[in-house]
Scaffold this active site. Structure first.
Site, PDB file in Angstrom:
ATOM      1  N   GLY A 190     -46.369   3.973  79.880  1.00 56.27           N
ATOM      2  CA  GLY A 190     -45.585   3.119  79.001  1.00 56.27           C
ATOM      3  C   GLY A 190     -44.167   3.654  78.908  1.00 56.27           C
ATOM      4  O   GLY A 190     -43.922   4.842  79.133  1.00 56.27           O
TER       5      GLY A 190
ATOM      6  N   GLN B 201     -35.821   4.597  75.477  1.00 56.83           N
ATOM      7  CA  GLN B 201     -36.038   5.862  76.184  1.00 56.83           C
ATOM      8  C   GLN B 201     -35.148   5.997  77.423  1.00 56.83           C
ATOM      9  O   GLN B 201     -34.998   7.089  77.958  1.00 56.83           O
ATOM     10  CB  GLN B 201     -37.510   6.019  76.591  1.00 56.83           C
ATOM     11  CG  GLN B 201     -38.440   6.241  75.406  1.00 56.83           C
ATOM     12  CD  GLN B 201     -39.873   6.401  75.861  1.00 56.83           C
ATOM     13  OE1 GLN B 201     -40.562   5.421  76.094  1.00 56.83           O
ATOM     14  NE2 GLN B 201     -40.321   7.634  76.031  1.00 56.83           N
TER      15      GLN B 201
ATOM     16  N   HIS C 179     -47.844   3.171  70.194  1.00 61.25           N
ATOM     17  CA  HIS C 179     -46.900   4.240  70.535  1.00 61.25           C
ATOM     18  C   HIS C 179     -45.571   3.643  71.011  1.00 61.25           C
ATOM     19  O   HIS C 179     -44.492   4.034  70.547  1.00 61.25           O
ATOM     20  CB  HIS C 179     -47.533   5.119  71.625  1.00 61.25           C
ATOM     21  CG  HIS C 179     -46.647   6.223  72.121  1.00 61.25           C
ATOM     22  ND1 HIS C 179     -46.967   7.558  71.975  1.00 61.25           N
ATOM     23  CD2 HIS C 179     -45.467   6.199  72.786  1.00 61.25           C
ATOM     24  CE1 HIS C 179     -46.001   8.288  72.516  1.00 61.25           C
ATOM     25  NE2 HIS C 179     -45.082   7.489  73.016  1.00 61.25           N
ATOM     26  N   GLU C 180     -45.653   2.676  71.919  1.00 58.77           N
ATOM     27  CA  GLU C 180     -44.432   2.071  72.459  1.00 58.77           C
ATOM     28  C   GLU C 180     -43.700   1.264  71.397  1.00 58.77           C
ATOM     29  O   GLU C 180     -42.464   1.308  71.313  1.00 58.77           O
ATOM     30  CB  GLU C 180     -44.763   1.177  73.663  1.00 58.77           C
ATOM     31  CG  GLU C 180     -45.394   1.886  74.842  1.00 58.77           C
ATOM     32  CD  GLU C 180     -44.606   3.093  75.303  1.00 58.77           C
ATOM     33  OE1 GLU C 180     -43.365   3.096  75.183  1.00 58.77           O
ATOM     34  OE2 GLU C 180     -45.238   4.059  75.759  1.00 58.77           O
TER      35      GLU C 180
ATOM     36  N   CYS D  54     -45.593  12.029  75.222  1.00 62.06           N
ATOM     37  CA  CYS D  54     -44.477  11.086  75.336  1.00 62.06           C
ATOM     38  C   CYS D  54     -43.498  11.602  76.385  1.00 62.06           C
ATOM     39  O   CYS D  54     -43.198  12.796  76.423  1.00 62.06           O
ATOM     40  CB  CYS D  54     -43.786  10.979  73.977  1.00 62.06           C
ATOM     41  SG  CYS D  54     -42.386   9.863  73.955  1.00 62.06           S
ATOM     42  N   LEU D  55     -43.002  10.708  77.211  1.00 68.66           N
ATOM     43  CA  LEU D  55     -42.038  11.120  78.230  1.00 68.66           C
ATOM     44  C   LEU D  55     -40.771  11.699  77.605  1.00 68.66           C
ATOM     45  O   LEU D  55     -40.066  12.466  78.250  1.00 68.66           O
ATOM     46  CB  LEU D  55     -41.675   9.928  79.124  1.00 68.66           C
ATOM     47  CG  LEU D  55     -42.807   9.397  80.022  1.00 68.66           C
ATOM     48  CD1 LEU D  55     -42.362   8.126  80.721  1.00 68.66           C
ATOM     49  CD2 LEU D  55     -43.255  10.439  81.027  1.00 68.66           C
TER      50      LEU D  55
ATOM     51  N   HIS E 141     -41.452   3.221  69.173  1.00 59.45           N
ATOM     52  CA  HIS E 141     -40.154   3.604  69.760  1.00 59.45           C
ATOM     53  C   HIS E 141     -39.059   2.604  69.374  1.00 59.45           C
ATOM     54  O   HIS E 141     -37.897   2.983  69.205  1.00 59.45           O
ATOM     55  CB  HIS E 141     -40.238   3.644  71.289  1.00 59.45           C
ATOM     56  CG  HIS E 141     -40.748   4.949  71.850  1.00 59.45           C
ATOM     57  ND1 HIS E 141     -40.105   6.148  71.642  1.00 59.45           N
ATOM     58  CD2 HIS E 141     -41.816   5.228  72.635  1.00 59.45           C
ATOM     59  CE1 HIS E 141     -40.761   7.120  72.278  1.00 59.45           C
ATOM     60  NE2 HIS E 141     -41.807   6.587  72.882  1.00 59.45           N
TER      61      HIS E 141
HETATM   62 ZN    ZN Z   1     -43.160   7.736  73.903  1.00 57.00          ZN
END
Ligand code: ZN
Length: 165
Positions: A46, A51, A135-136, A93-94, A139
């Protein structure tokens, strides 16, 4: 398509609220294409637009049907319609490389969003995919999973799931 730099925790943009997409124009299509490439290169499941430095209410996730060749679903101006139940899983998370933590999320979620053609869809997800979506979605409101850490559950076996990594 091109990859874009993934913003890392500590960069103020990750804490900002993303804005609705007013028009799905060429810039948005390029952003979506670049997000796909960036997510794939980072081996994520995701990715939210913020991000990669764009404060648009857009995220993508690799959660389509298994038989689909292209499993990436694009969510533009998503709105969560309903949630149900709760589960605790491990997330990563990235934007927080090398870290993970336990987070409580709904088990079921219903969400509506536009696709790149401007068509509205209603999606229903459960279990792992419900976690990915929440989660997304967070953001887009400047929320990171580590704002929501809980103690590890004592009882049951937890499937070690790691979001985005
Ligand atoms: Zn994330």
């Amino acid at each position: 398509m091109a990859t874009r730099n993934i913003r890392i925790e500590g960069e103020p943009i990750l804490r900002k609220k993303s804005k609705e997409v007013k028009e799905i124009n060429d810039k948005i299509i390029t952003l979506l294409n670049d997000m796909r490439e960036t997510m794939h290169e980072a081996d994520g499941v995701g990715l939210a637009a913020v991000q990669v430095g764009s404060l648009k209410r857009i995220f993508i996730a690799e959660i389509g049907d298994e038989e689909d060749e292209d499993r990436v679903i694009e969510f533009i101006n998503p709105k969560i319609i309903s949630v149900n139940g709760s589960q605790v899983n491990i997330e990563g998370c990235l934007s927080l490389p090398g870290k993970t933590g336990y987070v409580e999320r709904p088990i079921e979620i219903k969400i509506k969003a536009l696709d790149r053609n401007g068509v509205e869809h209603i999606y229903e997800y459960e279990d792992y995919y419900a976690t990915v979506i929440c989660h997304e979605y967070d953001h887009l409101d400047g929320i990171l999973y580590n704002d929501k850490l809980v103690d590890p559950p004592e009882n049951e076996d937890i499937d070690d799931i790691v979001i985005e990594e």
